[in-house]
Design a protein around this motif. Structure first.
Motif, PDB file in Angstrom:
ATOM      1  N   PRO A 109      85.076  75.901  93.548  1.00  0.00           N
ATOM      2  CA  PRO A 109      85.358  75.035  94.698  1.00  0.00           C
ATOM      3  C   PRO A 109      85.583  75.844  95.974  1.00  0.00           C
ATOM      4  O   PRO A 109      86.025  77.001  95.932  1.00  0.00           O
ATOM      5  CB  PRO A 109      86.634  74.298  94.277  1.00  0.00           C
ATOM      6  CG  PRO A 109      86.661  74.388  92.791  1.00  0.00           C
ATOM      7  CD  PRO A 109      86.044  75.716  92.465  1.00  0.00           C
ATOM      8  N   SER A 160      88.287  68.313  92.587  1.00  0.00           N
ATOM      9  CA  SER A 160      86.891  68.734  92.437  1.00  0.00           C
ATOM     10  C   SER A 160      86.415  68.511  91.006  1.00  0.00           C
ATOM     11  O   SER A 160      85.311  67.998  90.774  1.00  0.00           O
ATOM     12  CB  SER A 160      86.754  70.218  92.800  1.00  0.00           C
ATOM     13  OG  SER A 160      87.133  70.461  94.130  1.00  0.00           O
ATOM     14  N   ASP A 192      84.445  70.925  98.249  1.00  0.00           N
ATOM     15  CA  ASP A 192      85.422  69.918  97.843  1.00  0.00           C
ATOM     16  C   ASP A 192      86.038  69.162  99.012  1.00  0.00           C
ATOM     17  O   ASP A 192      86.621  68.084  98.825  1.00  0.00           O
ATOM     18  CB  ASP A 192      86.537  70.558  96.992  1.00  0.00           C
ATOM     19  CG  ASP A 192      87.127  71.794  97.646  1.00  0.00           C
ATOM     20  OD1 ASP A 192      86.590  72.242  98.668  1.00  0.00           O
ATOM     21  OD2 ASP A 192      88.132  72.313  97.129  1.00  0.00           O
TER      22      ASP A 192
END
Length: 463
Positions: free
Chosen positions: A34, A120, A97
Motif C-alpha cells: 500500500p 487496503s 490506498d
C-alpha cells in the motif's frame, strides 16, 4: 504437479523493516504494498537509527522491481524478478490506498496508518472474491484489528524464523533420564590428552537432536560429557565429569551449579571461538564471561585485550549527545560491566584503585556496536552483552569482524527484548543459537537458575 492457488499478500511496514527483501519470499503469489507503507518507509529512512538502513534497503528493492513500469502497470502488478529469477514468480503492485472507495461500509475510521493498510486489504478482499487476500504484519494488535474488521486471512511473517516456539530453542545441554552408564552396552574409550573420550551408539541416548559441543548430563552425580563427534549411528563424548566442571575457577570465581560449570568450561576452552550464554537475569552470564576474560588476558596472556560492546537502546541510539570519548559515552549502557568488575574486586584493600589497575592491565575497551562495521579484531576476548536486542544482520556484522586469535562471547536474555521490531523468535540471539549449533568452534549454554539473590530468583519465577 498441481500449482497451488495464487494468493494476494498485502505487506505491512514492519514486515519490510524486519526483512527488507521480504517481497521475494512469497514464491508464485502476488504481493501488494500500500502507498501508506511507502510513506512510512520514507519517514523512517532518514532517522538516525539502525532501522533506517533497513528502510532504505527495502525502498531500493522496491525500486529495482518497479523501475520502468507505467503507472497503470504498477497498480496492476509488475513481474517480481529477484536476484534468482523464478519461473513461478508472482507480481508486485503498489496500491493507491488514498483513492479507495468501498462498496460496503466496512472500512475502519480515521487517518491512522494501520487502519489505512487494513482498509487496503479489506478493499482488495472485496474486489478479488475468487482469491485469498492475506494481510501480513508482525504487529499482533493489528492482526486482531484486521480480523475484527472482517479480513478473513491475517498472518505473521514467519518465512525467516528458525524456530516457531522459543521453548524449543537449543539450550546447549541435554539432561538424560537415569544414569547413562547403566543403559549403555558396548563402549569404545580412548585417552586423548587430559580427557577420556567414549564412542557409543546414538540409539543408546534418548536425546533426538545431538549437535557438536553439546553437553550431556544424567540424573547421577558424576557424569557430564560433551559431544565431540557425530556420525549417523555413533556419538563420541568427551568425559568431563561433574567434579571437574565444578572445580573450574577464573579470577576468583567458581561455578555455583552445573550449568555455570558447563559455561565456565566453554569460556576457558581455547578451541572454542564462540560461546553463547543465554538465561534469565541474575544467572551469572556477565560475571562468568568477565571473570574468564580477565583470567585469560591478565593471568594466562592468551589474549591481548578485552573488548566489551553492546547495542545502545533505540530511544537513544545516537550516543553523540553525551560528552567525552566513545568509551565515556558508552559507560551508561555498560554499567553492568563496571558493576561486575566491582563485585570481582570488592574484597580488595582499595577496590577503586584495583578497578582502574585491572582495566589498564587487561586493556579493557568499551565499544559501541554502531562503530564495529569495517573493523578487524585480532587476539582479543570480545564480550557482546545484551545481544537479544540485535537483529540477525547486526549479529552477522559483528561476528564477521572477528579475526585470528579472537574469542567472542555473546550473552543475552530473550525475555528482555527492548526493540519494537524484534521478538524472541526473530532476535539475532535466537539465530545465533540455531545457526551455530553444528559449528565445531562454538558452544551454547542456557544458564538455568538465578544465583544473584533470593529476591531476584523469586522475581524471575513469579513476576
Amino acid at each position: 504437479m498441481v500449482q497451488a492457488e495464487k494468493k494476494l499478500f498485502v505487506l505491512d511496514t514492519n514486515v519490510l523493516l524486519h526483512e527488507p527483501l521480504a517481497i521475494y519470499s512469497f514464491d508464485e503469489h502476488d504481493v501488494v504494498v500500500p502507498m501508506t507503507v511507502l510513506e512510512e518507509l520514507d519517514q523512517i529512512k532518514d532517522r538516525k537509527k539502525d532501522v533506517s538502513r533497513d528502510a532504505r534497503v527495502a525502498i531500493r528493492a522496491l525500486e529495482d522491481c518497479v523501475s520502468g513500469a507505467s503507472p497503470e502497470a504498477l497498480v496492476q502488478g509488475v513481474p517480481l524478478t529477484g536476484v534468482e529469477p523464478n519461473s513461478l514468480a508472482g507480481t508486485l503492485a503498489i496500491f493507491p490506498d488514498h483513492q479507495v472507495e468501498f462498496e460496503d461500509q466496512v472500512a475502519l475510521p480515521g487517518n491512522n496508518n494501520d487502519n489505512a493498510i487494513i482498509n487496503s486489504a479489506l478493499y482488495l478482499q472485496q474486489i478479488h472474491r475468487d482469491k485469498a487476500v492475506v494481510l501480513v504484519t508482525k504487529d499482533i494488535n493489528m492482526r486482531i484489528k484486521a480480523k475484527g474488521a472482517g479480513l478473513r486471512h491475517v498472518e505473521d511473517y514467519r518465512s525467516d524464523q528458525l524456530v516457531d516456539d522459543i521453548r524449543y530453542l537449543a539450550k546447549g545441554f541435554a539432561e538424560l533420564e537415569g544414569e547413562l552408564w547403566l543403559r549403555v552396552g558396548e563402549v569404545d574409550s580412548q585417552q586423548r590428552g587430559r580427557f577420556t573420550e567414549h564412542t557409543i551408539a546414538r540409539d543408546q541416548i534418548d536425546e533426538e537432536q545431538l549437535y557438536l559441543n553439546q553437553y550431556l548430563i544424567d540424573q547421577g552425580k558424576d557424569f557430564c560429557g560433551q559431544v565431540k563427534a557425530l556420525t549417523p549411528d555413533k556419538v563420541t563424548l568427551r568425559d568431563l565429569g561433574r567434579d571437574r566442571l565444578m572445580g573450574y575457577h577464573a579470577w576468583g570465581i567458581s561455578p555455583k551449579n552445573i550449568y555455570q560449570g558447563m559455561a565456565m568450561q566453554a569460556l576457558l576452552d581455547p578451541t572454542i571461538d564462540l560461546v553463547i550464554l543465554t538465561g534469565p537475569a541474575g544467572s551469572g552470564k556477565t560475571l562468568l564471561a568477565l571473570a574468564a576474560a580477565l583470567e585469560q588476558v591478565v593471568e594466562q596472556r592468551r589474549y591481548e585485550r578485552v573488548i566489551v560492546t553492546r547495542n545502545t537502546p533505540e530511544i537513544a541510539e545516537s550516543i553523540g549527545f553525551l560528552p567525552g570519548t566513545e568509551e565515556e559515552k558508552m559507560m551508561p549502557w555498560l554499567a553492568a560491566i563496571t558493576d561486575t568488575l566491582e563485585v570481582l574486586h570488592k574484597h580488595d584493600e582499595s577496590p577503586s584503585s584495583s578497578l582502574q589497575y585491572i582495566m589498564d592491565k587487561a586493556n579493557i575497551q568499551f565499544k559501541s556496536v554502531n562503530f564495529m562495521r569495517g573493523r578487524s579484531i585480532q587476539n582479543s576476548f570480545v564480550l557482546l552483552d545484551e545481544c537479544q536486542n540485535l537483529t540477525p544482520s547486526q549479529v552477522k556484522t559483528i561476528i564477521t569482524r572477528m579475526g585470528e586469535g579472537t574469542k567472542l562471547v555473546c550473552s543475552g536474555n530473550l525475555a528482555q527484548i527492548d526493540s519494537n521490531y524484534l521478538t524472541a523468535v526473530t532476535s539475532g540471539l535466537t539465530y545465533l543459537v540455531e545457526r551455530f549449533k553444528m559449528f565445531d568452534g562454538s558452544a551454547n549454554v542456557y544458564l538455568n537458575g538465578v544465583v544473584r539473590s533470593k529476591l531476584a530468583s523469586f522475581a524471575e519465577e513469579n513476576l
